[in-house]
Design an enzyme around this catalytic site. Structure first.
Site, PDB file in Angstrom:
ATOM      1  N   CYS A  22       0.645  -1.092  -0.170  1.00  0.00           N
ATOM      2  CA  CYS A  22       0.145   0.011   0.040  1.00  0.00           C
ATOM      3  C   CYS A  22       0.927   1.362  -0.074  1.00  0.00           C
ATOM      4  O   CYS A  22       2.130   1.359  -0.020  1.00  0.00           O
ATOM      5  CB  CYS A  22      -0.902  -0.114   1.156  1.00  0.00           C
ATOM      6  SG  CYS A  22      -1.770  -1.605   1.481  1.00  0.00           S
ATOM      7  N   ARG A  38      -4.729   0.866  -1.181  1.00  0.00           N
ATOM      8  CA  ARG A  38      -4.267  -0.282  -0.734  1.00  0.00           C
ATOM      9  C   ARG A  38      -4.325  -1.371  -2.030  1.00  0.00           C
ATOM     10  O   ARG A  38      -5.086  -1.126  -2.974  1.00  0.00           O
ATOM     11  CB  ARG A  38      -5.678  -0.878  -0.074  1.00  0.00           C
ATOM     12  CG  ARG A  38      -5.613  -2.380   0.314  1.00  0.00           C
ATOM     13  CD  ARG A  38      -6.792  -2.868   1.094  1.00  0.00           C
ATOM     14  NE  ARG A  38      -6.557  -4.456   1.712  1.00  0.00           N
ATOM     15  CZ  ARG A  38      -7.460  -5.383   1.513  1.00  0.00           C
ATOM     16  NH1 ARG A  38      -8.618  -5.031   1.321  1.00  0.00           N
ATOM     17  NH2 ARG A  38      -7.186  -6.610   2.213  1.00  0.00           N
ATOM     18  N   LEU A  39      -3.210  -1.824  -1.988  1.00  0.00           N
ATOM     19  CA  LEU A  39      -3.038  -3.406  -2.809  1.00  0.00           C
ATOM     20  C   LEU A  39      -3.550  -4.422  -2.251  1.00  0.00           C
ATOM     21  O   LEU A  39      -2.682  -4.906  -1.034  1.00  0.00           O
ATOM     22  CB  LEU A  39      -1.656  -3.331  -3.442  1.00  0.00           C
ATOM     23  CG  LEU A  39      -1.405  -4.631  -4.273  1.00  0.00           C
ATOM     24  CD1 LEU A  39      -1.824  -4.127  -5.483  1.00  0.00           C
ATOM     25  CD2 LEU A  39       0.351  -4.627  -4.418  1.00  0.00           C
ATOM     26  N   ALA A  40      -4.511  -4.999  -2.490  1.00  0.00           N
ATOM     27  CA  ALA A  40      -5.223  -6.080  -1.608  1.00  0.00           C
ATOM     28  C   ALA A  40      -4.369  -7.340  -2.021  1.00  0.00           C
ATOM     29  O   ALA A  40      -4.446  -7.793  -3.135  1.00  0.00           O
ATOM     30  CB  ALA A  40      -6.657  -6.182  -2.034  1.00  0.00           C
ATOM     31  N   VAL A  41      -3.986  -8.017  -0.828  1.00  0.00           N
ATOM     32  CA  VAL A  41      -3.263  -9.336  -0.970  1.00  0.00           C
ATOM     33  C   VAL A  41      -3.900 -10.268   0.035  1.00  0.00           C
ATOM     34  O   VAL A  41      -4.298 -11.502  -0.429  1.00  0.00           O
ATOM     35  CB  VAL A  41      -1.698  -9.063  -0.515  1.00  0.00           C
ATOM     36  CG1 VAL A  41      -1.239 -10.397  -0.633  1.00  0.00           C
ATOM     37  CG2 VAL A  41      -1.059  -8.187  -1.536  1.00  0.00           C
ATOM     38  N   ASN A  95       1.305  -0.245   5.741  1.00  0.00           N
ATOM     39  CA  ASN A  95       1.834  -0.762   4.434  1.00  0.00           C
ATOM     40  C   ASN A  95       2.921  -1.775   5.000  1.00  0.00           C
ATOM     41  O   ASN A  95       3.787  -1.632   5.480  1.00  0.00           O
ATOM     42  CB  ASN A  95       2.677   0.361   3.714  1.00  0.00           C
ATOM     43  CG  ASN A  95       3.492  -0.190   2.698  1.00  0.00           C
ATOM     44  OD1 ASN A  95       2.986  -1.154   2.164  1.00  0.00           O
ATOM     45  ND2 ASN A  95       4.361   0.616   2.111  1.00  0.00           N
ATOM     46  N   GLU A 104       3.529  -6.510   5.168  1.00  0.00           N
ATOM     47  CA  GLU A 104       3.006  -7.972   5.381  1.00  0.00           C
ATOM     48  C   GLU A 104       3.569  -8.530   6.710  1.00  0.00           C
ATOM     49  O   GLU A 104       4.907  -8.145   6.748  1.00  0.00           O
ATOM     50  CB  GLU A 104       3.319  -8.782   4.219  1.00  0.00           C
ATOM     51  CG  GLU A 104       2.634  -8.414   2.842  1.00  0.00           C
ATOM     52  CD  GLU A 104       1.084  -8.814   2.943  1.00  0.00           C
ATOM     53  OE1 GLU A 104       0.782  -9.597   3.611  1.00  0.00           O
ATOM     54  OE2 GLU A 104       0.666  -8.281   2.108  1.00  0.00           O
ATOM     55  N   ASP A 142      -3.668  -8.886   8.105  1.00  0.00           N
ATOM     56  CA  ASP A 142      -2.569  -8.556   9.220  1.00  0.00           C
ATOM     57  C   ASP A 142      -2.796  -6.991   9.658  1.00  0.00           C
ATOM     58  O   ASP A 142      -2.207  -6.936  10.919  1.00  0.00           O
ATOM     59  CB  ASP A 142      -1.144  -8.775   8.767  1.00  0.00           C
ATOM     60  CG  ASP A 142      -1.155  -8.369   7.342  1.00  0.00           C
ATOM     61  OD1 ASP A 142      -2.031  -7.615   6.776  1.00  0.00           O
ATOM     62  OD2 ASP A 142       0.283  -8.340   6.875  1.00  0.00           O
ATOM     63  N   GLY A 162      14.829 -12.833  -4.471  1.00  0.00           N
ATOM     64  CA  GLY A 162      16.136 -13.456  -3.823  1.00  0.00           C
ATOM     65  C   GLY A 162      17.020 -12.649  -3.468  1.00  0.00           C
ATOM     66  O   GLY A 162      18.202 -12.548  -3.123  1.00  0.00           O
TER      67      GLY A 162
END
Length: 609
Positions: free
Chosen positions: A2, A50-53, A77, A79, A102, A377
């Site tokens: 987000c 929001r970027l909905a995940v 913002n 995870e 979360d 990575g």
């Protein structure tokens, strides 16, 4: 993922402005294209894109909860990867959850544990919480700065945002640069010194820090750092422990309600992540999607170097077939990589890593067509010892950041009466020496172990932070969330204390990682020498960007044309094409970076002060 932003003023001297915060949020809509929300209080305005995940339907922000009669509101913002453990712990305190996201867990973690909140989180995050009844705001950022958070203080008004461009929407915030910002650009860019930005008076919450804002004060506290401790395990236990931590970190980061993929270069780090992820998907009857990146004309023009001895494409395809992933090779057209330099500058709010940025922006936009979440990575070399300054002692003894091969290579292209290169070198050399002196070591450390600790310290605090900034800005400009399992703080804490002789066993870079994950990879990948993020080898690219720069320098509004030493620049163009920053930046990238620099001055209307 987000964007967050807000305005806070506890003085009540003037009404907080909803309109300003809406403008701030509007320029970061790319970070959260799915939803947006606004919270307005007498002392604060918060905005969220929001970027909905996770829990796509119920995770709207700003989020407010009332607990024991007190009200709290969060904009967040990130995870969190230890959601289940935290949720079970919070339930014991009488918390009742309304969502699966979360955000609510982070909010209640603050409500219950107050200023201990950030240190209980395993994840990537930047957030602010209005503690309404106690009249304070709690602000926190993850341990490695994976998620950004900038701020500025204007008398009694406090502004914060995920990106600098949002702060610049306030009418009293001007885009200014002083000599310290200029030195960072010309010596260090894309790296920055911690805690400040290129722009004068605009700061960032440092990684691993939280802040508390009240009417009386703004206090920043560091909640995490590396600790040097005696290592009491043997080699085999270290290998097993590393494997367990890494597999657990990767598994935790596979949770998503949106389509997920991995970035697979065919190098050791991305291959480890893709292998673990693919096996987890197979257990659940699913096929993992993976992407590798290539450039137009690279196969015909690739030239092996010490830093990039091989191309990636054959190795990525080999592993994708081995793991049976749904693999896509994305090829970036040369002209598009050049043209995207401007958008990449805007995404980063500063000149960045030239075509290394613009190509990643192109790739992320292509990935977004089918996937919202990617696992990457980054952050392995910085702890396992993948860079030459880990084992080449002289690179840490030149009193300057080791990934900058010649500190004067770039700044000598500019008029020294303006840039004052010697004064700038002394300033940044002192910053380097001061930072190095803060690295924790033990009296019992061997010389190689002490050097490895210092190499980790510098790499994580500066070089890695820059790579993570690039990944965040380019991916979020495309509406893609990128996760980095190697940056799990449990891995970092543990490996920091593993003896260098185990990490570099047999004089093999990243031997500990190779030994820990040997059952997951074919030998062709397991024993492959490190190869960094790919760059274009197509000579057409240099031709294109040189033409672009010459056109720009002939413009009457070009700032760089007034700063550059034309004789020095001409000599640079005719000189040998050598690497000057990190493992990728050579003459074409310098030309492209100058385009970004000039565009940045023009686009942001930056004033010298």
């Amino acid at each position: 993922m987000c964007s967050i932003c807000g305005l806070v003023d506890f003085s009540k001297r003037e009404k907080v402005s909803k309109e300003i915060v809406l403008k701030m949020g509007s320029v970061m809509a790319h970070r959260g294209p799915d939803q947006n929300g606004l919270f307005v209080d007498e002392n604060a305005v918060f905005q969220h894109n929001r970027l909905a995940v996770i829990d796509i339907e119920n995770g709207l922000q700003p989020m407010t909860r009332i607990f024991n009669g007190k009200e709290y509101t969060i904009v967040y913002n990130g995870e969190i990867y230890n959601m289940d453990e935290l949720k079970n712990e919070l339930l014991k305190y009488g918390v009742t959850f309304e969502t699966r996201c979360d955000t609510e867990i982070v909010l209640y973690t603050y409500i219950i544990f107050k200023e201990k909140c950030a240190e209980k989180l395993n994840g990537i995050f930047a957030f602010a919480i209005l503690d309404k009844d106690d009249k304070k705001v709690y602000i926190a950022r993850d341990r490695f700065g994976i998620k950004p958070l900038f701020y500025i203080k204007l008398n009694t008004t406090f502004l914060f945002a995920s990106e600098v461009k949002a702060l610049l929407k306030h009418p009293d915030v001007a885009p200014k640069i002083d000599k310290y910002g200029l030195w960072q650009l010309l010596y260090l860019s894309p790296v920055r010194l911690n805690g400040i930005s290129i722009f004068k008076d605009i700061y960032e919450i440092k990684p691993a820090c939280y802040a508390v804002l009240t009417a009386e004060e703004f206090k920043i506290t560091q909640y995490w750092s590396f600790k040097a401790e005696e290592f009491n395990e043997d080699r085999d236990t270290a290998i097993e422990h590393t494997r367990e931590l890494l597999i657990d970190a990767i598994k935790r980061q596979l949770v998503s309600d949106a389509p997920l993929c991995t970035f697979l270069s065919g190098g050791l780090d991305s291959s480890v992540i893709t292998s673990v992820a693919a096996k987890e998907y197979q257990k659940n009857g699913m096929v993992l999607s993976s992407y590798s990146f290539e450039y137009e004309g690279n196969k015909e023009n690739f030239k092996s170097t010490l830093f990039q001895p091989q191309g990636d494409d054959q190795y990525a395809i080999l592993l994708a077939k081995y793991l049976k992933t749904n693999h896509t090779v994305l090829t970036a057209p040369t002209a598009e990589v050049a043209n995207a330099l401007f958008e990449a500058t805007t995404a980063r709010d500063m000149p960045g890593q030239a075509d290394i940025d613009s190509s990643l922006l192109y790739y992320c936009r292509k990935v977004k067509e089918n996937h919202t979440v990617a696992i990457s990575g980054e952050c392995s070399d910085e702890i396992f010892g993948g860079y030459p300054w880990f084992y080449r002692e002289e690179m840490l003894k030149k009193n300057f950041f080791p990934w900058i091969h010649d500190p004067f290579k770039r700044i000598n292209l500019f008029d020294d009466s303006i840039v004052k290169s010697n004064e700038g070198f002394e300033y940044l050399s002192n910053a380097y020496t001061k930072s190095l002196s803060q690295c924790p070591v033990l009296d019992s450390d061997t010389p190689s172990m002490a050097q490895s600790r210092r190499a980790v310290w510098l790499s994580v605090n500066y070089f890695m932070t820059s790579l993570l900034e690039r990944k965040d800005r380019m991916s979020m400009a495309s509406g893609v969330e990128v996760r980095v399992p190697f940056a799990d703080h449990r891995i970092m804490e543990y490996v920091f204390n593993v003896p260098w002789e185990i990490r570099f066993e047999g004089n093999v870079e990243k031997a500990l990682l190779r030994n820990a994950m040997k059952d997951y990879l074919p030998n062709e990948i397991l024993n492959r020498k490190k190869s960094p993020y790919p760059k274009t080898h197509n000579p057409e690219y240099e031709t294109i960007v040189l033409s672009m720069l010459e056109k720009r320098l002939s413009s009457p509004d070009s700032v760089v044309s007034r700063l550059i030493d034309k004789k020095a620049f001409k000599e640079f163009l005719s000189s040998e094409n050598t690497t000057w920053f990190g493992q990728l930046m050579s003459r074409p990238q310098m030309i492209a970076w100058l385009i970004q620099l000039d565009y940045w001055f023009y686009k942001y209307k930056v004033d010298f002060v």
